[in-house]
Design an enzyme around this catalytic site. Structure first.
Site, PDB file in Angstrom:
ATOM      1  N   ASP A 219       0.850  -1.200   0.000  1.00  0.00           N
ATOM      2  CA  ASP A 219       0.000   0.000   0.000  1.00  0.00           C
ATOM      3  C   ASP A 219       0.880   1.242   0.000  1.00  0.00           C
ATOM      4  OD1 ASP A 219       0.217  -1.237   2.930  1.00  0.00           O
ATOM      5  OD2 ASP A 219       0.315   0.933   3.088  1.00  0.00           O
ATOM      6  N   ASP A 221       1.328   4.609   2.072  1.00  0.00           N
ATOM      7  CA  ASP A 221       0.915   5.013   3.408  1.00  0.00           C
ATOM      8  C   ASP A 221       0.125   6.320   3.363  1.00  0.00           C
ATOM      9  OD1 ASP A 221       0.993   4.110   6.085  1.00  0.00           O
ATOM     10  OD2 ASP A 221       2.400   5.693   6.604  1.00  0.00           O
TER      11      ASP A 221
END
Ligand SMILES: CSC[C@H]1O[C@H](OP(=O)(O)O)[C@H](O)[C@@H]1O
Ligand SMILES: Nc1ncnc2[nH]cnc12
Length: 287
Positions: A219, A221
Site C-alpha cells: 500500500d 501510506d
C-alpha cells in the site's frame, strides 16, 4: 537435547503477514523450542525448501494471532539460532512512503529507523537469568550486506524490478500512521514503513545471524500522495499479500537456494558474547 534425526537448517525463513506456512502439509517436522526468553510465536517447522534444510517460523503465529507489538522477537531468533540457523530471510508487508514506489514491488532494505517503544530489543540487558556482560551491537548496517547481494541477484534473475536499497521506519503499531506522521517519516528519510522489522533485525545480529529482508509493498501510506484519500488498512494488506504469495514463495526459494553453503555472518558483537546467550539453554551443535 537436540534431535539427531532433525537436519540442521543453516537457513531460516521468517514469514510475515500473509505467510504462515512454507512447506506442503506432511512434508516438515514441527519443533517446539523452549527459550530463556519465553515461547516463540509458534513451533518451528523444519523441512526442505530451496533444495536445502530450512527452518520456518510464522512471525505472527498460526492464524495471525499475535499483533506486531506482542511478537516475542527475542524468543523467535533464539529458537532459530539454537537449531543451527546462520542466515535468516525474513518477509514483511510494508507501506510505501515514496510517491515513486508503487504497491506490488519488492524492496530489499539496507537501513532502518526505529520508532517502536517498550520492546525487548537486546539479549544483553543484564536481566536475571539472561545474557551476562555489556555488549554494544555495531548497527551501522543492520541488514547483512552479503545476504542482500545474494537476494538482489536472485530477485533480478527471477525478473523482478526490485528496489535495491531503502530505509524502513518501524512503527509501534498496531495502528497505522497518521498523515502527519507519515509525512514526517518521509522527511526523515524513510522509504517504507512496517511494524515488525525492529527489533527482529538487530536481535538476529546480536546472535551472530545474518538477516536479509524481502519487503513487499502492499500500500501507499497515508499522507504520501497529496489529495488522495489513501490510507492503509489491514484487510487490504492481507489481500495483497495473499495475491502475491506464489511470487513471494518462488522468490524466497530462489534466495534460500542462493545462500552460500559456507555462509558466516559478520561479527557485530564478539562471537564469544553471542555464544554466551545461546549457552543459557544449550542445544547440541548450536553454539
Ligand atoms: C496486517 S496489516 C499490518 C501488519 O502487516 C505487517 O506485518 P509483517 O511485518 O509481519 O509482514 C506490519 O508490520 C503489521 O504487523
Ligand atoms: N502502511 C503500513 N504501515 C505500517 N505497516 C505496514 N505494513 C503494511 N503496510 C503498512
Amino acid at each position: 537435547m537436540s534431535d539427531p534425526s532433525l537436519p540442521v537448517p543453516a537457513v531460516a525463513v521468517i514469514g510475515g503477514s500473509g505467510l504462515y506456512r512454507l512447506f506442503e502439509p506432511g512434508t516438515a517436522r514441527e519443533v517446539d523450542v523452549a527459550t530463556p526468553y519465553g515461547p516463540p510465536s509458534g513451533p518451528v517447522s523444519v523441512g526442505t525448501f530451496g533444495g536445502r534444510p530450512v527452518a520456518f517460523l510464522a512471525r505472527h503465529g498460526a492464524g495471525h494471532a499475535l499483533p506486531p507489538h506482542r511478537v516475542n522477537a527475542r524468543a523467535n531468533l533464539w529458537a532459530l539460532a539454537s537449531l543451527g540457523v546462520r542466515a535468516v530471510v525474513s518477509s514483511t508487508a510494508v507501506g510505501s512512503l515514496d510517491p515513486t514506489l508503487a504497491p506490488g514491488v519488492f524492496v530489499v532494505p539496507d537501513q532502518l529507523i526505529d520508532r517502536t517503544t517498550g520492546r525487548a530489543d537486546t539479549y544483553f540487558d543484564g536481566a536475571p537469568g539472561g545474557a551476562s556482560g555489556v555488549e554494544h551491537l555495531a548497527a551501522a548496517d543492520p541488514f547483512c550486506p552479503q545476504l542482500r547481494a545474494v537476494a538482489l541477484e536472485a530477485l533480478r534473475a527471477a525478473g523482478e524490478e526490485v528496489r535495491d536499497a531503502a530505509t524502513t521506519v518501524v512503527v509501534q503499531g498496531p495502528r497505522f500512521s497518521t498523515r502527519a506522521e507519515s509525512r514526517w517519516y518521509r522527511a526523515a528519510g524513510a522509504d517504507i514503513v512496517n511494524m515488525t522489522q525492529y527489533p527482529e533485525t538487530v536481535l538476529a545480529a546480536e546472535l551472530g545471524l545474518g538477516l536479509v529482508n524481502l519487503s513487499f509493498v502492499t500500500d501507499t501510506d497515508a499522507g504520501v500522495l497529496p489529495g488522495e484519500a489513501d490510507a492503509a488498512d489491514a484487510a487490504l494488506v492481507l489481500e495483497r499479500m495473499a495475491a502475491a504469495q506464489p511470487r513471494l514463495l518462488a522468490l524466497l526459494g530462489a534466495v534460500v537456494a542462493a545462500v552460500p553453503d559456507d555462509y558466516e555472518a559478520r561479527e557485530l558483537v564478539p562471537r564469544t558474547a553471542s555464544r554466551r546467550v545461546l549457552a543459557l539453554a544449550p542445544v547440541d551443535g548450536a553454539a
